[in-house]
Scaffold this motif. Sequence first.
Motif, PDB file in Angstrom:
ATOM      1  N   LEU A 102      16.855   7.123  -3.349  1.00 23.70           N
ATOM      2  CA  LEU A 102      16.621   6.324  -2.147  1.00 23.70           C
ATOM      3  C   LEU A 102      16.808   4.831  -2.406  1.00 23.70           C
ATOM      4  O   LEU A 102      17.243   4.086  -1.532  1.00 23.70           O
ATOM      5  N   GLY A 103      16.477   4.395  -3.613  1.00 25.12           N
ATOM      6  CA  GLY A 103      16.561   2.978  -3.922  1.00 25.12           C
ATOM      7  C   GLY A 103      17.831   2.562  -4.626  1.00 25.12           C
ATOM      8  O   GLY A 103      17.940   1.418  -5.092  1.00 25.12           O
ATOM      9  N   SER A 104      18.782   3.462  -4.703  1.00 27.00           N
ATOM     10  CA  SER A 104      20.045   3.142  -5.381  1.00 27.00           C
ATOM     11  C   SER A 104      21.180   3.066  -4.367  1.00 27.00           C
ATOM     12  O   SER A 104      21.074   3.554  -3.241  1.00 27.00           O
ATOM     13  N   VAL A 105      22.259   2.429  -4.774  1.00 26.88           N
ATOM     14  CA  VAL A 105      23.459   2.330  -3.936  1.00 26.88           C
ATOM     15  C   VAL A 105      24.150   3.682  -3.925  1.00 26.88           C
ATOM     16  O   VAL A 105      24.261   4.338  -4.984  1.00 26.88           O
ATOM     17  N   LEU A 162      11.162   0.435  -1.877  1.00 31.25           N
ATOM     18  CA  LEU A 162      10.860  -0.440  -3.010  1.00 31.25           C
ATOM     19  C   LEU A 162      10.366   0.373  -4.198  1.00 31.25           C
ATOM     20  O   LEU A 162      10.790   0.145  -5.342  1.00 31.25           O
ATOM     21  N   ALA A 163       9.479   1.343  -3.926  1.00 34.31           N
ATOM     22  CA  ALA A 163       8.978   2.204  -4.996  1.00 34.31           C
ATOM     23  C   ALA A 163      10.115   2.986  -5.637  1.00 34.31           C
ATOM     24  O   ALA A 163      10.160   3.164  -6.863  1.00 34.31           O
ATOM     25  N   SER A 164      11.039   3.450  -4.815  1.00 38.27           N
ATOM     26  CA  SER A 164      12.181   4.200  -5.329  1.00 38.27           C
ATOM     27  C   SER A 164      13.083   3.325  -6.184  1.00 38.27           C
ATOM     28  O   SER A 164      13.675   3.788  -7.161  1.00 38.27           O
ATOM     29  N   ARG A 165      13.172   2.058  -5.826  1.00 36.15           N
ATOM     30  CA  ARG A 165      14.059   1.154  -6.560  1.00 36.15           C
ATOM     31  C   ARG A 165      13.502   0.792  -7.934  1.00 36.15           C
ATOM     32  O   ARG A 165      14.235   0.735  -8.923  1.00 36.15           O
ATOM     33  N   VAL A 166      12.182   0.542  -8.011  1.00 35.47           N
ATOM     34  CA  VAL A 166      11.593   0.096  -9.280  1.00 35.47           C
ATOM     35  C   VAL A 166      10.882   1.224 -10.026  1.00 35.47           C
ATOM     36  O   VAL A 166      10.542   1.072 -11.205  1.00 35.47           O
ATOM     37  N   MET A 167      10.598   2.329  -9.320  1.00 34.65           N
ATOM     38  CA  MET A 167       9.974   3.528  -9.892  1.00 34.65           C
ATOM     39  C   MET A 167       8.581   3.258 -10.461  1.00 34.65           C
ATOM     40  O   MET A 167       8.085   3.979 -11.322  1.00 34.65           O
ATOM     41  N   THR A 168       7.930   2.213  -9.989  1.00 34.77           N
ATOM     42  CA  THR A 168       6.549   1.907 -10.335  1.00 34.77           C
ATOM     43  C   THR A 168       5.877   1.315  -9.097  1.00 34.77           C
ATOM     44  O   THR A 168       6.543   0.988  -8.116  1.00 34.77           O
ATOM     45  N   ASN A 199       0.477  -6.002  -5.584  1.00 35.00           N
ATOM     46  CA  ASN A 199       1.003  -6.860  -4.504  1.00 35.00           C
ATOM     47  C   ASN A 199       2.529  -6.880  -4.468  1.00 35.00           C
ATOM     48  O   ASN A 199       3.150  -7.925  -4.224  1.00 35.00           O
ATOM     49  N   ALA A 200       3.140  -5.721  -4.688  1.00 40.78           N
ATOM     50  CA  ALA A 200       4.607  -5.654  -4.758  1.00 40.78           C
ATOM     51  C   ALA A 200       5.275  -6.067  -3.452  1.00 40.78           C
ATOM     52  O   ALA A 200       6.379  -6.618  -3.454  1.00 40.78           O
ATOM     53  N   LEU A 241       0.825  -1.206   0.000  1.00 41.81           N
ATOM     54  CA  LEU A 241       0.000   0.000   0.000  1.00 41.81           C
ATOM     55  C   LEU A 241       0.857   1.253   0.000  1.00 41.81           C
ATOM     56  O   LEU A 241       0.561   2.227  -0.715  1.00 41.81           O
ATOM     57  N   ALA A 242       1.942   1.259   0.787  1.00 36.33           N
ATOM     58  CA  ALA A 242       2.850   2.410   0.797  1.00 36.33           C
ATOM     59  C   ALA A 242       3.468   2.623  -0.581  1.00 36.33           C
ATOM     60  O   ALA A 242       3.601   3.761  -1.050  1.00 36.33           O
ATOM     61  N   ASN A 243       3.837   1.532  -1.227  1.00 34.46           N
ATOM     62  CA  ASN A 243       4.396   1.596  -2.570  1.00 34.46           C
ATOM     63  C   ASN A 243       3.406   2.245  -3.535  1.00 34.46           C
ATOM     64  O   ASN A 243       3.764   3.145  -4.308  1.00 34.46           O
ATOM     65  N   ALA A 244       2.152   1.791  -3.472  1.00 35.58           N
ATOM     66  CA  ALA A 244       1.130   2.320  -4.377  1.00 35.58           C
ATOM     67  C   ALA A 244       0.827   3.783  -4.094  1.00 35.58           C
ATOM     68  O   ALA A 244       0.703   4.604  -5.022  1.00 35.58           O
TER      69      ALA A 244
END
Length: 331
Positions: free
Chosen positions: A176-179, A245-251, A255-256, A84-87
Amino acid sequence: MKTAVELRERRAFNVVELLYKYGTLLTILVLVAVFGTMADGFLNGSNVINILRSISIVTIIAIGLTVSLAVGGFDLSVGSAATLANAVVISMFVWHGQNLFVGIAVAIAICLAIGLLNAFLVTSFNIQDMLMTLATMFVIQGAALTYTKGATISENMVMPSGDFATGLIPDVFSKLGSVPWIIIIMLIVVASVHIFLNYTKHGRYMYMIGGNPEAAKLTGIAVKRYRLAAYLLSALFAGIGGIVLASRVMTAEVNAGAPYLMDAVAAAFIGFSVFGAGKPNAFGTFVGAVLIGILSNGLVMLSVPYYAMDIVKGSVLALALAITYYKRQHA
């Protein structure tokens, strides 16, 4: 004089004690040796960074689960809360054109509301935590699917009206989602919760509640208040995991966050036995996540089919639980 049977039982107990305290670390060393020998490039620095990056989200979510376990709870809704946070955070950018701070703040606020809901239901109706959060897991999962209408949220997506979404994901959000930031966030979360649980009175109170809630209540500890705090922290870290997770995949995928639940549970329970802690702890959870990450990474490099991964993870969790509960029964 001790009989031969007593001596054999004592030796067996010492072996179990050794495995209980150092089994996870020994397993990690064995796996590193095996995969390092069989898989080219496993020991490369870039692959080590890749393993740490791959376990970051699992670890953050598992740390929240660890806090709920500390008070004797069991928050199964963390995966759905992360979904839900991702969405929400992606939709704030893409659908509503909000800035970075508003998007993150709204996602965190919703997750804290989930924590409040879990705490209220668990403490008010005296239903076993695992059963209640199993129910809320499905509710939250359904809420996420309803909110997204079962679709992936991304830039330039087609809206129900037929128009294209005009909102953009801020460039800084992708950092945020990158090294190294994803790894730094994970380490900060682990260190913060480790210090909180082990070196503050509030953390010690949580452990007391988890050990014996009635005794803790008799000593004047506000049991309901600390259980509320535990579920708020659990939901908070689930939300942070979903945002990363959202920052890493940008979508925002359907049910991510669900696939992270099993790994989070495994990491938290494996952590019980690290250095013989015998209780949920942040450092042990991190070590458990490292073990799972090494397993997954090594098996992928050995071309093991992805559909067989859960067999290995489930076996590792079963072994960790067996050792933990055997030790408790023979303490």
